[in-house]
Design a protein around this motif. Structure first.
Motif, PDB file in Angstrom:
ATOM      1  N   SER A   1      -1.769  14.452   6.637  1.00 20.78           N
ATOM      2  CA  SER A   1      -2.297  14.717   7.973  1.00 20.78           C
ATOM      3  C   SER A   1      -1.544  13.818   8.947  1.00 20.78           C
ATOM      4  CB  SER A   1      -3.806  14.473   8.053  1.00 20.78           C
ATOM      5  OG  SER A   1      -4.114  13.118   7.837  1.00 20.78           O
ATOM      6  N   GLY A   2      -1.230  14.369  10.088  1.00 24.08           N
ATOM      7  CA  GLY A   2      -0.392  13.663  11.042  1.00 24.08           C
ATOM      8  C   GLY A   2       1.067  13.760  10.622  1.00 24.08           C
ATOM      9  N   THR A   3       1.913  12.976  11.294  1.00 26.43           N
ATOM     10  CA  THR A   3       3.348  13.009  11.009  1.00 26.43           C
ATOM     11  C   THR A   3       3.947  11.611  11.065  1.00 26.43           C
ATOM     12  OG1 THR A   3       4.025  13.242  13.330  1.00 26.43           O
ATOM     13  CG2 THR A   3       3.548  15.295  12.107  1.00 26.43           C
ATOM     14  N   GLY A   4       5.104  11.488  10.466  1.00 27.06           N
ATOM     15  CA  GLY A   4       5.846  10.250  10.571  1.00 27.06           C
ATOM     16  C   GLY A   4       6.291   9.987  12.004  1.00 27.06           C
ATOM     17  N   LEU A   5       6.602  11.051  12.749  1.00 24.42           N
ATOM     18  CA  LEU A   5       6.937  10.879  14.170  1.00 24.42           C
ATOM     19  C   LEU A   5       5.742  10.315  14.930  1.00 24.42           C
ATOM     20  CD1 LEU A   5       9.096  14.023  15.039  1.00 24.42           C
ATOM     21  CD2 LEU A   5       9.812  11.635  15.151  1.00 24.42           C
ATOM     22  N   GLY A   6       4.540  10.722  14.546  1.00 22.26           N
ATOM     23  CA  GLY A   6       3.334  10.173  15.166  1.00 22.26           C
ATOM     24  C   GLY A   6       3.189   8.690  14.894  1.00 22.26           C
ATOM     25  N   VAL A   7       3.525   8.267  13.669  1.00 22.24           N
ATOM     26  CA  VAL A   7       3.492   6.840  13.328  1.00 22.24           C
ATOM     27  C   VAL A   7       4.479   6.089  14.211  1.00 22.24           C
ATOM     28  CG1 VAL A   7       3.988   5.133  11.526  1.00 22.24           C
ATOM     29  CG2 VAL A   7       2.740   7.228  10.943  1.00 22.24           C
ATOM     30  N   LEU A   8       5.716   6.592  14.285  1.00 28.40           N
ATOM     31  CA  LEU A   8       6.738   5.937  15.107  1.00 28.40           C
ATOM     32  C   LEU A   8       6.332   5.893  16.576  1.00 28.40           C
ATOM     33  CD1 LEU A   8       9.966   7.460  13.554  1.00 28.40           C
ATOM     34  CD2 LEU A   8       9.409   5.028  13.654  1.00 28.40           C
ATOM     35  N   LYS A   9       5.827   7.009  17.097  1.00 30.76           N
ATOM     36  CA  LYS A   9       5.445   7.065  18.509  1.00 30.76           C
ATOM     37  C   LYS A   9       4.312   6.084  18.800  1.00 30.76           C
ATOM     38  CE  LYS A   9       4.316  10.226  22.272  1.00 30.76           C
ATOM     39  NZ  LYS A   9       4.206   9.107  23.134  1.00 30.76           N
ATOM     40  N   ASN A  10       3.327   6.027  17.919  1.00 23.50           N
ATOM     41  CA  ASN A  10       2.205   5.116  18.129  1.00 23.50           C
ATOM     42  C   ASN A  10       2.677   3.666  18.139  1.00 23.50           C
ATOM     43  OD1 ASN A  10      -0.150   3.327  17.262  1.00 23.50           O
ATOM     44  ND2 ASN A  10      -1.163   5.274  17.695  1.00 23.50           N
TER      45      ASN A  10
ATOM     46  N   GLY B   1      12.355   3.773  17.658  1.00 23.76           N
ATOM     47  CA  GLY B   1      12.369   2.447  17.054  1.00 23.76           C
ATOM     48  C   GLY B   1      12.639   2.367  15.565  1.00 23.76           C
ATOM     49  N   ALA B   2      12.894   3.506  14.908  1.00 24.23           N
ATOM     50  CA  ALA B   2      13.236   3.434  13.484  1.00 24.23           C
ATOM     51  C   ALA B   2      14.510   2.616  13.317  1.00 24.23           C
ATOM     52  CB  ALA B   2      13.412   4.830  12.896  1.00 24.23           C
ATOM     53  N   LYS B   3      14.521   1.746  12.320  1.00 22.48           N
ATOM     54  CA  LYS B   3      15.695   0.909  12.048  1.00 22.48           C
ATOM     55  C   LYS B   3      16.800   1.699  11.355  1.00 22.48           C
ATOM     56  CE  LYS B   3      13.673  -2.994  13.228  1.00 22.48           C
ATOM     57  NZ  LYS B   3      13.918  -3.496  14.551  1.00 22.48           N
ATOM     58  N   ALA B   4      16.406   2.733  10.611  1.00 20.89           N
ATOM     59  CA  ALA B   4      17.364   3.546   9.875  1.00 20.89           C
ATOM     60  C   ALA B   4      16.703   4.858   9.478  1.00 20.89           C
ATOM     61  CB  ALA B   4      17.855   2.798   8.633  1.00 20.89           C
ATOM     62  N   PHE B   5      17.520   5.821   9.090  1.00 22.54           N
ATOM     63  CA  PHE B   5      17.046   7.126   8.643  1.00 22.54           C
ATOM     64  C   PHE B   5      17.798   7.456   7.361  1.00 22.54           C
ATOM     65  CE2 PHE B   5      16.406  11.526   8.196  1.00 22.54           C
ATOM     66  CZ  PHE B   5      15.373  11.928   9.023  1.00 22.54           C
ATOM     67  N   PHE B   6      17.054   7.776   6.301  1.00 23.86           N
ATOM     68  CA  PHE B   6      17.654   8.110   5.018  1.00 23.86           C
ATOM     69  C   PHE B   6      17.171   9.490   4.588  1.00 23.86           C
ATOM     70  CE2 PHE B   6      17.281   3.512   5.215  1.00 23.86           C
ATOM     71  CZ  PHE B   6      18.600   3.127   4.986  1.00 23.86           C
ATOM     72  N   ASP B   7      18.103  10.313   4.112  1.00 24.82           N
ATOM     73  CA  ASP B   7      17.791  11.650   3.631  1.00 24.82           C
ATOM     74  C   ASP B   7      17.337  11.563   2.176  1.00 24.82           C
ATOM     75  OD1 ASP B   7      18.088  14.321   2.471  1.00 24.82           O
ATOM     76  OD2 ASP B   7      19.125  14.832   4.334  1.00 24.82           O
TER      77      ASP B   7
ATOM     78  N   ALA C   1       0.846  -1.195   0.000  1.00 28.86           N
ATOM     79  CA  ALA C   1       0.000   0.000   0.000  1.00 28.86           C
ATOM     80  C   ALA C   1       0.880   1.242   0.000  1.00 28.86           C
ATOM     81  CB  ALA C   1      -0.913   0.020   1.225  1.00 28.86           C
ATOM     82  N   SER C   2       0.306   2.339  -0.470  1.00 28.42           N
ATOM     83  CA  SER C   2       0.907   3.664  -0.390  1.00 28.42           C
ATOM     84  C   SER C   2      -0.135   4.573   0.230  1.00 28.42           C
ATOM     85  CB  SER C   2       1.288   4.183  -1.772  1.00 28.42           C
ATOM     86  OG  SER C   2       2.281   3.390  -2.362  1.00 28.42           O
ATOM     87  N   VAL C   3       0.213   5.195   1.334  1.00 29.39           N
ATOM     88  CA  VAL C   3      -0.734   6.065   2.035  1.00 29.39           C
ATOM     89  C   VAL C   3      -0.096   7.417   2.290  1.00 29.39           C
ATOM     90  CG1 VAL C   3      -1.962   4.117   3.086  1.00 29.39           C
ATOM     91  CG2 VAL C   3      -0.067   5.181   4.318  1.00 29.39           C
ATOM     92  N   GLU C   4      -0.963   8.410   2.561  1.00 30.83           N
ATOM     93  CA  GLU C   4      -0.502   9.792   2.696  1.00 30.83           C
ATOM     94  C   GLU C   4      -0.652  10.355   4.101  1.00 30.83           C
ATOM     95  OE1 GLU C   4      -2.501  12.213  -0.195  1.00 30.83           O
ATOM     96  OE2 GLU C   4      -2.474  10.592  -1.665  1.00 30.83           O
ATOM     97  N   SER C   5      -1.215   9.580   5.052  1.00 31.26           N
ATOM     98  CA  SER C   5      -1.473  10.142   6.372  1.00 31.26           C
ATOM     99  C   SER C   5      -1.092   9.174   7.479  1.00 31.26           C
ATOM    100  CB  SER C   5      -2.956  10.502   6.515  1.00 31.26           C
ATOM    101  OG  SER C   5      -3.732   9.323   6.646  1.00 31.26           O
ATOM    102  N   GLU C   6      -0.929   9.733   8.662  1.00 33.60           N
ATOM    103  CA  GLU C   6      -0.601   8.942   9.847  1.00 33.60           C
ATOM    104  C   GLU C   6      -1.683   7.919  10.151  1.00 33.60           C
ATOM    105  OE1 GLU C   6      -0.191   9.832  14.637  1.00 33.60           O
ATOM    106  OE2 GLU C   6       0.469  11.395  13.241  1.00 33.60           O
ATOM    107  N   ASN C   7      -2.945   8.346  10.139  1.00 38.33           N
ATOM    108  CA  ASN C   7      -4.048   7.419  10.454  1.00 38.33           C
ATOM    109  C   ASN C   7      -4.146   6.281   9.451  1.00 38.33           C
ATOM    110  OD1 ASN C   7      -4.793   8.736  12.789  1.00 38.33           O
ATOM    111  ND2 ASN C   7      -6.337   9.999  11.785  1.00 38.33           N
TER     112      ASN C   7
END
Length: 141
Positions: free
Chosen positions: A68-77, A110-116, A40-46
């Motif tokens: 809507s929302g953030t990637g940090l929100g995904v990680l935190k959840n 908990g991110a396994k890696a970070f890529f710019d 899947a490809s999605v555009e929001s945190e929810n």
């Protein structure tokens, strides 16, 4: 006895990215990697969390800035909901916001890696390829 891993399940990847153009580009590039399936490809945190709740995701590639929302929100959840009974989903961050504080925050959640996004797309693809290879051999993400 050695198992034949060529028919094993693919690494199921979720793209969490608000740019439709980048989603399409990443999907095309990831489809070239053996044993990888973009589920899947999605555009929001929810939306990302809803797909992950279905327990079909092995690896999520997450941007920090979403529709809507953030990637940090995904990680935190995900970080907050982990317990001994939950299967851990591998998450990597793919973002333009790559200062040291943001990188550290993502990794601590908990991110396994970070890529710019600006210059590390090849490294991201190499990481996914290694994860797919390990997945095919029965190793965890």
């Amino acid at each position: 006895m050695k198992q034949n891993c060529t028919n094993s399940l693919p690494l199921r990847v979720l793209l969490v990215e608000d740019s439709i153009e980048l989603q399409a580009m990443l999907q095309a590039m990831l489809s070239e990697i053996p044993s990888v399936e973009v589920i899947a490809s999605v555009e929001s945190e929810n939306d990302a969390l809803a797909v992950m709740r279905d327990d079909h995701t092995d690896l999520a590639i997450v941007d920090l800035e979403l529709r809507s929302g953030t990637g940090l929100g995904v990680l935190k959840n995900l970080h907050d909901s982990l317990d001994g009974n939950n299967r851990r989903i591998g998450v990597v961050v793919f973002s333009n916001y790559s200062n040291l504080i943001i990188r550290h925050r993502c990794l601590s959640l908990g991110a396994k890696a970070f890529f710019d996004k600006s210059f590390q797309i090849d490294e991201l693809l190499e990481f996914v390829q290694k994860q797919a290879s390990g997945h095919a051999k029965g190793l965890s993400v």
